[in-house]
Design an enzyme around this catalytic site. Structure first.
Site, PDB file in Angstrom:
ATOM      1  N   LYS A  50       5.008   7.361   1.377  1.00  0.00           N
ATOM      2  CA  LYS A  50       5.644   7.211   2.704  1.00  0.00           C
ATOM      3  C   LYS A  50       6.952   6.436   2.604  1.00  0.00           C
ATOM      4  O   LYS A  50       7.933   6.791   3.234  1.00  0.00           O
ATOM      5  CB  LYS A  50       4.715   6.464   3.675  1.00  0.00           C
ATOM      6  N   ARG A  76       2.217  -4.469  -8.200  1.00  0.00           N
ATOM      7  CA  ARG A  76       1.883  -5.202  -6.978  1.00  0.00           C
ATOM      8  C   ARG A  76       0.433  -5.688  -7.042  1.00  0.00           C
ATOM      9  O   ARG A  76      -0.420  -4.979  -7.566  1.00  0.00           O
ATOM     10  CB  ARG A  76       2.031  -4.267  -5.755  1.00  0.00           C
ATOM     11  N   ARG A 106      -8.104  -1.083  -0.054  1.00  0.00           N
ATOM     12  CA  ARG A 106      -7.073  -0.427   0.771  1.00  0.00           C
ATOM     13  C   ARG A 106      -7.512   0.962   1.196  1.00  0.00           C
ATOM     14  O   ARG A 106      -7.275   1.384   2.331  1.00  0.00           O
ATOM     15  CB  ARG A 106      -5.761  -0.320  -0.011  1.00  0.00           C
ATOM     16  N   ARG A 125       1.612   2.825 -10.488  1.00  0.00           N
ATOM     17  CA  ARG A 125       2.885   2.482  -9.852  1.00  0.00           C
ATOM     18  C   ARG A 125       3.399   1.116 -10.317  1.00  0.00           C
ATOM     19  O   ARG A 125       2.636   0.168 -10.442  1.00  0.00           O
ATOM     20  CB  ARG A 125       2.698   2.468  -8.335  1.00  0.00           C
ATOM     21  N   ARG A 184      -1.438   1.147  12.081  1.00  0.00           N
ATOM     22  CA  ARG A 184      -2.495   1.447  11.123  1.00  0.00           C
ATOM     23  C   ARG A 184      -3.878   1.415  11.770  1.00  0.00           C
ATOM     24  O   ARG A 184      -4.872   1.656  11.100  1.00  0.00           O
ATOM     25  CB  ARG A 184      -2.470   0.403  10.015  1.00  0.00           C
TER      26      ARG A 184
HETATM   27  P1  AMP Z   1       2.103  -0.999   2.630  1.00  0.00           P
HETATM   28  O1  AMP Z   1       3.296  -1.337   1.817  1.00  0.00           O
HETATM   29  O2  AMP Z   1       2.442  -0.245   3.889  1.00  0.00           O
HETATM   30  O3  AMP Z   1       1.028  -0.320   1.819  1.00  0.00           O
HETATM   31  O4  AMP Z   1       1.484  -2.384   3.154  1.00  0.00           O
HETATM   32  C1  AMP Z   1       1.038  -3.376   2.239  1.00  0.00           C
HETATM   33  C2  AMP Z   1       0.017  -4.289   2.908  1.00  0.00           C
HETATM   34  O5  AMP Z   1       0.621  -4.976   4.024  1.00  0.00           O
HETATM   35  C3  AMP Z   1      -1.199  -3.597   3.505  1.00  0.00           C
HETATM   36  O6  AMP Z   1      -2.201  -3.315   2.534  1.00  0.00           O
HETATM   37  C4  AMP Z   1      -1.662  -4.652   4.510  1.00  0.00           C
HETATM   38  O7  AMP Z   1      -2.272  -5.758   3.870  1.00  0.00           O
HETATM   39  C5  AMP Z   1      -0.331  -5.147   5.075  1.00  0.00           C
HETATM   40  N1  AMP Z   1       0.092  -4.309   6.219  1.00  0.00           N
HETATM   41  C6  AMP Z   1       1.250  -3.599   6.319  1.00  0.00           C
HETATM   42  N2  AMP Z   1       1.325  -2.958   7.483  1.00  0.00           N
HETATM   43  C7  AMP Z   1       0.181  -3.245   8.159  1.00  0.00           C
HETATM   44  C8  AMP Z   1      -0.359  -2.868   9.422  1.00  0.00           C
HETATM   45  N3  AMP Z   1       0.320  -2.043  10.244  1.00  0.00           N
HETATM   46  N4  AMP Z   1      -1.577  -3.353   9.778  1.00  0.00           N
HETATM   47  C9  AMP Z   1      -2.267  -4.186   8.972  1.00  0.00           C
HETATM   48  N5  AMP Z   1      -1.823  -4.573   7.753  1.00  0.00           N
HETATM   49  C10 AMP Z   1      -0.616  -4.118   7.341  1.00  0.00           C
END
Ligand code: AMP
Length: 219
Positions: free
Chosen positions: A11, A162, A173, A129, A90
């Site tokens: 994404k 990460r 996740r 990754r 989310r």
């Molecule tokens: P991402 O880079 O979008 O995979 O986000 C990394 C992490 O940030 C996620 O695994 C959550 O811990 C936190 N996070 C990001 N966006 C959200 C969201 N909309 N709701 C809850 N946690 C979030």
């Protein structure tokens, strides 16, 4: 637009291509928490410290905190060229909070791009990754290896894995995605906003599909 899809479907990469092509503002809530993680811990509020801890474990941050993060970035939602939300909403409660924010601002959500990919492929992508500490570009140990091991091809920065791309966090996740985020596809489908896009293939191939579908919807 909102970008939906399991972690690791790409994404963030598609959001970058889209914002370049359509000049829209891009907001990634994950990037906000990762930036907070690199800040000195003295400069962090207790809420942010808790959010970063949850992120490291692969857990979702609380709806309240995430909604606050988006509220603090209202400018993005009113960008004249439109907005792209990557990683938000989310949960259904976050989607409802977004609707309230957009109503306050008099802005509408036009489409939700839902990237779909087989779970085994998602795990392969996430576990290999690597991310650049400096410019955030990503590489993959098998599919897109860097020319020099551990070094970003784009800027020479250090590539790292990460915390939430470690196996235990990946499992958490994916479960959070299945339980809380996947139901959003139905939610938006019922509103006539959902566009499903296969995330199979290279980033350019996926962007080709994305452009075709977005242009068909808007132009
Ligand atoms: P991402 O880079 O979008 O995979 O986000 C990394 C992490 O940030 C996620 O695994 C959550 O811990 C936190 N996070 C990001 N966006 C959200 C969201 N909309 N709701 C809850 N946690 C979030």
């Amino acid at each position: 637009m909102v970008l939906l899809g399991a972690p690791g479907v790409g994404k963030g990469t598609q959001a970058e291509h889209l914002s370049k092509k359509y000049k829209c503002c891009q907001l990634s809530t994950g990037d906000v928490f990762r930036a907070a993680k690199s800040a000195s811990s003295d400069a962090m509020t207790e809420t942010m410290r808790e959010a970063v801890e949850r992120m490291k474990q692969g857990k979702l941050v609380s709806d309240e905190t995430v909604v606050q993060i988006v509220r603090e970035r209202y400018d993005c939602l009113t960008c004249g060229y439109g907005f792209l939300l990557d990683g938000f909403p989310r949960t259904v409660d976050q989607a409802k909070a977004l609707e309230d924010m957009l109503a306050e601002l008099g802005v509408s959500l036009d489409a939700v791009l839902n990237y779909t990919l087989d779970t085994d492929e998602v795990i392969r992508r996430l576990s290999g990754r690597r991310t650049c500490r400096a410019c955030k570009a990503t590489a993959h140990v098998i599919f897109n290896p860097p020319q020099v091991e551990g070094m970003c091809d784009k800027c020479g920065g250090e590539l790292y894995q990460r915390d939430d791309d470690q196996p235990d966090a990946i499992r958490v996740r994916l479960k959070a995605y299945e339980d809380s985020t996947a139901p959003l596809a139905d939610y938006y489908d019922r509103k006539g906003l959902l566009i499903n896009i296969s995330a199979e293939g290279s980033p350019d191939t996926v962007f080709g599909r994305t452009e075709t579908l977005v242009d068909k919807r808007f132009f």
